[in-house]
Motif scaffolding. Structure first.
Motif, PDB file in Angstrom:
ATOM      1  N   SER A  15      37.367  50.848  46.852  1.00 22.67           N
ATOM      2  CA  SER A  15      37.861  51.207  45.515  1.00 22.67           C
ATOM      3  C   SER A  15      39.157  51.995  45.607  1.00 22.67           C
ATOM      4  O   SER A  15      40.127  51.696  44.908  1.00 22.67           O
ATOM      5  N   ILE A  16      39.177  52.993  46.471  1.00 22.91           N
ATOM      6  CA  ILE A  16      40.396  53.798  46.633  1.00 22.91           C
ATOM      7  C   ILE A  16      41.525  52.945  47.194  1.00 22.91           C
ATOM      8  O   ILE A  16      42.673  53.051  46.748  1.00 22.91           O
ATOM      9  N   SER A  17      41.212  52.065  48.147  1.00 25.32           N
ATOM     10  CA  SER A  17      42.235  51.168  48.708  1.00 25.32           C
ATOM     11  C   SER A  17      42.815  50.264  47.633  1.00 25.32           C
ATOM     12  O   SER A  17      44.022  50.010  47.615  1.00 25.32           O
ATOM     13  N   SER A  18      41.972  49.768  46.746  1.00 28.03           N
ATOM     14  CA  SER A  18      42.443  48.901  45.660  1.00 28.03           C
ATOM     15  C   SER A  18      43.390  49.637  44.719  1.00 28.03           C
ATOM     16  O   SER A  18      44.412  49.096  44.305  1.00 28.03           O
ATOM     17  N   VAL A  19      43.042  50.870  44.400  1.00 25.42           N
ATOM     18  CA  VAL A  19      43.901  51.663  43.516  1.00 25.42           C
ATOM     19  C   VAL A  19      45.258  51.902  44.172  1.00 25.42           C
ATOM     20  O   VAL A  19      46.310  51.720  43.550  1.00 25.42           O
ATOM     21  N   PHE A  20      45.258  52.302  45.439  1.00 26.92           N
ATOM     22  CA  PHE A  20      46.526  52.540  46.135  1.00 26.92           C
ATOM     23  C   PHE A  20      47.341  51.258  46.284  1.00 26.92           C
ATOM     24  O   PHE A  20      48.569  51.289  46.185  1.00 26.92           O
ATOM     25  N   THR A  21      46.676  50.126  46.504  1.00 22.21           N
ATOM     26  CA  THR A  21      47.388  48.849  46.594  1.00 22.21           C
ATOM     27  C   THR A  21      48.040  48.513  45.261  1.00 22.21           C
ATOM     28  O   THR A  21      49.191  48.063  45.213  1.00 22.21           O
ATOM     29  N   LEU A  22      47.333  48.722  44.174  1.00 18.64           N
ATOM     30  CA  LEU A  22      47.882  48.465  42.843  1.00 18.64           C
ATOM     31  C   LEU A  22      49.082  49.376  42.554  1.00 18.64           C
ATOM     32  O   LEU A  22      50.103  48.923  42.020  1.00 18.64           O
ATOM     33  N   ILE A  23      48.979  50.639  42.943  1.00 18.25           N
ATOM     34  CA  ILE A  23      50.103  51.564  42.756  1.00 18.25           C
ATOM     35  C   ILE A  23      51.300  51.104  43.587  1.00 18.25           C
ATOM     36  O   ILE A  23      52.439  51.084  43.099  1.00 18.25           O
ATOM     37  N   PHE A  24      51.060  50.711  44.824  1.00 18.24           N
ATOM     38  CA  PHE A  24      52.153  50.239  45.676  1.00 18.24           C
ATOM     39  C   PHE A  24      52.803  48.988  45.098  1.00 18.24           C
ATOM     40  O   PHE A  24      54.029  48.862  45.079  1.00 18.24           O
ATOM     41  N   MET A  25      51.979  48.052  44.617  1.00 17.08           N
ATOM     42  CA  MET A  25      52.523  46.824  44.029  1.00 17.08           C
ATOM     43  C   MET A  25      53.378  47.137  42.808  1.00 17.08           C
ATOM     44  O   MET A  25      54.416  46.509  42.588  1.00 17.08           O
ATOM     45  N   GLU A  33      50.032  40.284  37.387  1.00 13.59           N
ATOM     46  CA  GLU A  33      49.543  40.478  36.021  1.00 13.59           C
ATOM     47  C   GLU A  33      48.027  40.525  36.046  1.00 13.59           C
ATOM     48  O   GLU A  33      47.390  40.024  36.978  1.00 13.59           O
ATOM     49  N   PHE A  34      47.446  41.141  35.034  1.00 17.45           N
ATOM     50  CA  PHE A  34      45.994  41.224  34.912  1.00 17.45           C
ATOM     51  C   PHE A  34      45.478  39.931  34.297  1.00 17.45           C
ATOM     52  O   PHE A  34      45.167  39.874  33.116  1.00 17.45           O
ATOM     53  N   SER A  35      45.392  38.881  35.121  1.00 15.45           N
ATOM     54  CA  SER A  35      44.942  37.584  34.637  1.00 15.45           C
ATOM     55  C   SER A  35      44.237  36.838  35.769  1.00 15.45           C
ATOM     56  O   SER A  35      44.120  37.333  36.885  1.00 15.45           O
ATOM     57  N   PHE A  36      43.803  35.624  35.433  1.00 14.06           N
ATOM     58  CA  PHE A  36      43.170  34.758  36.422  1.00 14.06           C
ATOM     59  C   PHE A  36      44.156  33.750  37.000  1.00 14.06           C
ATOM     60  O   PHE A  36      43.746  32.782  37.630  1.00 14.06           O
ATOM     61  N   ASP A  37      45.441  33.979  36.804  1.00 14.90           N
ATOM     62  CA  ASP A  37      46.462  33.079  37.342  1.00 14.90           C
ATOM     63  C   ASP A  37      46.312  33.023  38.867  1.00 14.90           C
ATOM     64  O   ASP A  37      46.285  34.055  39.528  1.00 14.90           O
ATOM     65  N   PRO A  38      46.232  31.814  39.452  1.00 16.02           N
ATOM     66  CA  PRO A  38      45.998  31.720  40.901  1.00 16.02           C
ATOM     67  C   PRO A  38      47.167  32.203  41.758  1.00 16.02           C
ATOM     68  O   PRO A  38      46.998  32.484  42.935  1.00 16.02           O
ATOM     69  N   THR A  39      48.347  32.337  41.176  1.00 12.85           N
ATOM     70  CA  THR A  39      49.510  32.741  41.962  1.00 12.85           C
ATOM     71  C   THR A  39      49.801  34.230  41.861  1.00 12.85           C
ATOM     72  O   THR A  39      49.956  34.901  42.884  1.00 12.85           O
ATOM     73  N   ILE A  40      49.847  34.769  40.647  1.00 12.51           N
ATOM     74  CA  ILE A  40      50.215  36.175  40.484  1.00 12.51           C
ATOM     75  C   ILE A  40      49.148  37.004  39.773  1.00 12.51           C
ATOM     76  O   ILE A  40      49.342  38.196  39.553  1.00 12.51           O
ATOM     77  N   GLY A  41      48.018  36.413  39.435  1.00 12.76           N
ATOM     78  CA  GLY A  41      46.960  37.142  38.732  1.00 12.76           C
ATOM     79  C   GLY A  41      46.122  37.969  39.687  1.00 12.76           C
ATOM     80  O   GLY A  41      45.785  37.526  40.780  1.00 12.76           O
ATOM     81  N   LEU A  42      45.791  39.182  39.276  1.00 12.26           N
ATOM     82  CA  LEU A  42      44.951  40.038  40.106  1.00 12.26           C
ATOM     83  C   LEU A  42      43.549  39.464  40.290  1.00 12.26           C
ATOM     84  O   LEU A  42      42.871  39.786  41.262  1.00 12.26           O
ATOM     85  N   ASN A  47      39.300  31.898  40.727  1.00 12.56           N
ATOM     86  CA  ASN A  47      39.418  30.480  40.396  1.00 12.56           C
ATOM     87  C   ASN A  47      38.677  29.639  41.420  1.00 12.56           C
ATOM     88  O   ASN A  47      38.809  29.830  42.619  1.00 12.56           O
ATOM     89  N   SER A  48      37.907  28.705  40.913  1.00 11.12           N
ATOM     90  CA  SER A  48      37.106  27.873  41.824  1.00 11.12           C
ATOM     91  C   SER A  48      37.907  26.659  42.272  1.00 11.12           C
ATOM     92  O   SER A  48      37.790  25.579  41.710  1.00 11.12           O
ATOM     93  N   LYS A  49      38.711  26.846  43.293  1.00 11.93           N
ATOM     94  CA  LYS A  49      39.435  25.738  43.906  1.00 11.93           C
ATOM     95  C   LYS A  49      38.811  25.501  45.267  1.00 11.93           C
ATOM     96  O   LYS A  49      38.383  26.432  45.937  1.00 11.93           O
TER      97      LYS A  49
END
Length: 159
Positions: A15-25, A33-42, A47-49
């Protein structure tokens, strides 16, 4: 690590690693973006590919479940310095294994230099730790504590 449940520790670690990764990004200008986009979505990994599910399962079960959780779990039984040295030497060993099985080539001189620094540093940490190790016989102190506890138990039953 011996005082914290393994699953709670891993939950907090990720959880802490995820928060720091999001801050770094955010601060590095990484596009997301906060979406299900397979390329740039968090949440694009959901996606079931056909090509993503096996990779995600491998990363979750083998890398995190066995690898990271294994390192954290053995910290209950081994000195943290030993676990740290094993983790530091892992990339060096992995490059030899990769070359041996034919999935990669041996690294270049920069990697060899970095590996040498890590190996020398690991040896220095281990050797300095072995020189500072002191053995203390705590038997008398434990017997004294046992006597004090017995005295307290006798006092509380008389009251």
């Amino acid at each position: 690590r011996p005082k914290v449940d393994l699953f709670l520790f891993m939950f907090l670690l990720f959880s802490i690693s995820s928060v720091f990764t999001l801050i770094f990004m955010t601060y590095s200008g990484e596009e997301f973006e906060f979406s299900f986009d397979p390329t740039i979505g968090l949440f694009g990994w959901i996606n079931s590919k056909w090509d993503r599910l096996p990779l995600e399962l491998f990363m979750a079960i083998i890398c995190n479940g066995v690898g990271t959780t294994g390192y954290i779990a053995i910290m209950k039984y081994f000195d943290p310095v030993v676990v740290t040295m094993v983790m530091l030497m892992e990339p060096i060993v992995a490059s030899f294994i990769g070359a041996a099985v034919g999935v990669s080539t041996l690294p270049g001189w920069v990697t060899w230099a970095g590996d040498a620094v890590v190996a020398v540093g690991s040896i220095m940490v281990i050797s300095s730790g072995s020189k500072k190790t002191e053995s203390i016989d705590a038997t008398e102190a434990l017997h004294g504590m046992k006597q004090e506890v017995e005295d307290l138990d006798g006092y509380s039953t008389k009251s």
